[in-house]
Design an enzyme around this catalytic site. Sequence first.
Site, mmCIF file in Angstrom:
data_model
loop_
_atom_site.group_PDB
_atom_site.id
_atom_site.type_symbol
_atom_site.label_atom_id
_atom_site.label_comp_id
_atom_site.label_asym_id
_atom_site.label_seq_id
_atom_site.Cartn_x
_atom_site.Cartn_y
_atom_site.Cartn_z
ATOM 1 N N ASP A 148 -47.616 -28.992 -24.217
ATOM 2 C CA ASP A 148 -48.544 -28.167 -23.422
ATOM 3 C C ASP A 148 -49.788 -27.852 -24.249
ATOM 4 O O ASP A 148 -50.913 -27.891 -23.744
ATOM 5 C CB ASP A 148 -47.892 -26.843 -22.980
ATOM 6 N N LYS A 202 -38.316 -27.162 -38.040
ATOM 7 C CA LYS A 202 -38.422 -25.835 -38.666
ATOM 8 C C LYS A 202 -37.350 -25.768 -39.759
ATOM 9 O O LYS A 202 -36.464 -24.900 -39.763
ATOM 10 C CB LYS A 202 -38.239 -24.746 -37.582
ATOM 11 N N ASP A 249 -44.652 -24.380 -36.707
ATOM 12 C CA ASP A 249 -45.741 -23.393 -36.639
ATOM 13 C C ASP A 249 -47.023 -23.986 -37.205
ATOM 14 O O ASP A 249 -48.113 -23.838 -36.649
ATOM 15 C CB ASP A 249 -45.348 -22.078 -37.340
ATOM 16 N N ASP A 295 -41.603 -29.392 -25.994
ATOM 17 C CA ASP A 295 -42.060 -28.746 -24.758
ATOM 18 C C ASP A 295 -43.324 -27.939 -25.040
ATOM 19 O O ASP A 295 -44.324 -28.045 -24.331
ATOM 20 C CB ASP A 295 -40.950 -27.829 -24.222
ATOM 21 N N TYR A 304 -31.947 -26.558 -25.183
ATOM 22 C CA TYR A 304 -31.968 -26.700 -23.723
ATOM 23 C C TYR A 304 -30.567 -26.919 -23.159
ATOM 24 O O TYR A 304 -30.284 -26.548 -22.026
ATOM 25 C CB TYR A 304 -32.830 -27.900 -23.314
HETATM 26 C C1 IPM Z 1 -41.634 -29.839 -18.973
HETATM 27 C C2 IPM Z 1 -41.286 -28.585 -18.201
HETATM 28 C C3 IPM Z 1 -39.767 -28.482 -18.066
HETATM 29 C C4 IPM Z 1 -39.206 -28.359 -19.467
HETATM 30 C C5 IPM Z 1 -39.280 -27.363 -17.155
HETATM 31 C C6 IPM Z 1 -39.847 -27.486 -15.761
HETATM 32 C C7 IPM Z 1 -37.775 -27.306 -17.090
HETATM 33 O O1 IPM Z 1 -41.839 -27.482 -18.834
HETATM 34 O O2 IPM Z 1 -41.277 -30.934 -18.510
HETATM 35 O O3 IPM Z 1 -42.262 -29.735 -20.030
HETATM 36 O O4 IPM Z 1 -39.102 -27.251 -20.017
HETATM 37 O O5 IPM Z 1 -38.841 -29.392 -20.034
HETATM 38 MG MG MG Z 2 -43.128 -27.957 -20.469
#
Ligand code: IPM
Ligand code: MG
Length: 355
Positions: free
Chosen positions: A249, A189, A221, A245, A138
Amino acid sequence: MKVAVLAGDGVGPEVIAEAVKVLAALRREGSAFEMEQASVGGAAYDAAGDPLPGPTLELARAADAILFGAVGGPRYDALPREKRPERAILRLRKELNLFANLRPASVFPELAGASTLKAEVVAGLDILIVRELTGDIYFGQPRGIRELNGGVREGFDTMRYTDEEIRRIAHAGFRAALKRNRKLCSVDKANVLETSQLWREVVSAVGKEYAAVELTHMYVDSAAMQLLKNPRQFDVIVTGNMFGDILSDEASMLTGSIGMLPSASLDEKGKGLYEPIHGSAPDIAGKNLANPLAAILSAAMMLRYSFDQDRVAARVEVAVKKALAQGYRTADIFQQGTRKVGTREMGDAVVAALS
Ligand code: IPM
Ligand code: MG
């Protein structure tokens, strides 16, 4: 105590309004804190040409905690990277050194059936993802898009971690595990990446200081697969920025909806930024459809981690459970036999359940 309220774009203002409603109700009962709003993300770009204007950053620095909504939207997709709404949250994390991102994913019993996975796979699930937030691909330099010989263009980014950065997030992971079920899974990884090889070595070394915690390692993975196959094997997961990240999700979907997951991003001293892990969801923005529970639960994390008010935080969490038990559901978690409500009504239900 001062809270900087940065609502941002899309559904951000709607869900943050509900979290503020809950905080305001607590304040009426005597919890002592002030709230001050400032613009951020695309809204700030529209108003001031900068997704993170100076006064907003100053307010965030001066505050004891930050309550953050979401940033981004298709209108801003063509902007250069420095002007994009996402820059605001990335800069806040970096400037304020908020390196430890805690993302709990737990399944409320009422919502076990709302997951796309079988209820028996996710029932009772309680995972904490500890994501490193200020390093990795990042932020690594060099990065860019360059032209090679013959006019071929190449995009490139740099994944990098220093041993110091790995050590401090490893400690955060182990400390979190000590307070929970004492299991820590480090995700990397290392079979392919040098960065991950160092990661694994350093996490293992730090682990020697935490004899009470059972440390395991998993490739990312495989971790993605295991999260779907047998998510309850996990207690705390510690991982880098990029993998965290993606996995957070994925983990949110085990719980039924990304609209349920709060997060805390903490610095060395426990100062924090609190935000739902969902984004700005432009498709449902302004329609009173978004689920405010992730934002409300983020406010609860703020009370717990930045204000040391465990009891008040627990009250908010219990009120959320109560609203769910009473059958209130926003569209994302709606099932037959429950009561579909909008963003505002869900916030009202939580406030009512506080008392
Ligand atoms: C998160 C989001 C952010 C990230 C974006 C909005 C930059 O996806 O907080 O997970 O990638 O960290
Ligand atoms: Mg995110």
